[in-house]
Design an enzyme around this catalytic site. Sequence first.
Site, PDB file in Angstrom:
ATOM      1  N   HIS A 111       0.848  -1.191   0.000  1.00 28.85           N
ATOM      2  CA  HIS A 111       0.000   0.000   0.000  1.00 28.85           C
ATOM      3  C   HIS A 111       0.883   1.240   0.000  1.00 28.85           C
ATOM      4  CE1 HIS A 111      -3.065   2.936   1.200  1.00 28.85           C
ATOM      5  NE2 HIS A 111      -3.923   2.063   0.680  1.00 28.85           N
ATOM      6  N   HIS A 112       0.490   2.242  -0.785  1.00 28.80           N
ATOM      7  CA  HIS A 112       1.328   3.431  -0.970  1.00 28.80           C
ATOM      8  C   HIS A 112       1.524   4.215   0.332  1.00 28.80           C
ATOM      9  CE1 HIS A 112       3.510   6.364  -3.197  1.00 28.80           C
ATOM     10  NE2 HIS A 112       2.963   6.103  -4.364  1.00 28.80           N
ATOM     11  N   SER A 113       0.676   4.000   1.317  1.00 24.42           N
ATOM     12  CA  SER A 113       0.833   4.704   2.592  1.00 24.42           C
ATOM     13  C   SER A 113       2.094   4.270   3.328  1.00 24.42           C
ATOM     14  CB  SER A 113      -0.392   4.473   3.487  1.00 24.42           C
ATOM     15  OG  SER A 113      -0.572   3.090   3.749  1.00 24.42           O
TER      16      SER A 113
END
Length: 502
Positions: free
Chosen positions: A148-150
């Site tokens: 996930h890009h987070s």
Amino acid sequence: MEMEGLRPIRVSKEDSEDGQPLSPIARMFHQPRSNVYIIIIMGFKTPINPLAFKASLRHSLLKHPRFSSLQVVENDGEMRWVRTEVNLDNHVKVPVLDPNMEFPDKFVEDYASNLSKTTISMSMPLWDVHLLNVKTSEAESTGIIRIHHSLGDGISLMSLLLSCTRKASDPEALPTIPSVRRRNPSNYGGLTYWQILLKLWCWVLLCWNTTVDSLISLGTFFFLEDTKTPLKGTLPLGPTPRRFVHRTISLDDVKLVKNAMGTTINDVIVAITQAGLSSYLNRKYGKYGDDEKDNQGGERNNNNLPNNIRFRAALFVNLRPSAGIQDFDDMTRTNSKARWGNHIGYVLFPLKIALRDDPLDYVRDAKVAGDRKKATLEANFTYLMAKLARFFPKYFTNKISCLPSRTTIWFSNVPGPAEEISYFGFPVNFIAVSVYGQPNALMIHVLSYANKMKIILSADEDIIPDPHRLCDDFQNSLELMKNAAITSKKANPQLYKQRSNM
């Protein structure tokens, strides 16, 4: 705030007050229309041993706190990192495959694309690995890492990936970290009068460009949208299933064009993108579409493109003080200026969609636009907007996360290893990075690896049903530029020599 499509764990503030809150940019990547995952596809030269791979993960990725932490949501909507025990069996998927399947390349492509139809449960750290032991035209086996890009941006994740690799030529040596030189303005001491005036003019230009670009970003935030083309979806465009396709081009060919024109590799990459997109759209706008042929079986050269197309890319920029890939140990130090995370902004980069008689004109256009965007703080402005959005979560956070969707494409260029590497002891043949969940029909990634370069597309098939054809256009555009550069070199060898030494 409830995240659409997700089932976050909810805890009280008391239970998580020792955890760090997610940054505003990390929160932005959880918005319903911008719930973004990064896909890293690695082709290996040998089959993968799943047990050895999992053992290596335990001593690498799991040592990083973001890969062994949950993202929990407090009662007031704040999201925080909370450490947890990781069960690798939940994160590493090894499907049983037929080694003699008929179309292995199509299977691997479909497998990666099917991942874009799913998300990772927030009851576990937001990453997983898929090991596909099937031989394709480019590799003996394939590993797909989904994150996930987070958890971090492209620079952070490439830094982590390189820390897990070794040079293929020396199993004990870490790969060379690609370096990028930033322009460091000199002190005024010792400068001549005219040099001081030039620097003052550069600062005035920087302030002017930043003001103009910031106003355009604000206009885009509220109403300014790109021209509707066959590559652009209709707003509001939410996350859709993606087709991931990639094409290998020669880094030496890119450098040949760069040296012939006295530009940068980035300028040539943008030029290839402009030329390929122009060719693709010209075919789409043609009277007979993809099937338009002349009497000799070739495509017509008619210019079918409308005039004055507004076509922009949301081009993502690393905002760390040091450019390029960072040393992983440096990124994880508490007092480091090159911190891990999502330290990125973006600029709205205009792409000129037009047919050119001279292919090298695309390079000239790219250089002019690139030099203009180097003299602006637009990326810092968009990063600040995302940080301010946390104070207005009910409106601005969602709006800002959708701002790039008013452009036509997303674009990212990340330098990769300068030499061939092995990952956990498995020699790597190629690396392809992409994303899904973004509010655009098309994302273009460019990643270098040794003497090769990958162009990777993340395409919404409902809007772009033929992404392989678009890859052909990019590859053909580079070939035309290379041939034109060789002709230019023969016509003016002295000028070429001067540019090569720049």
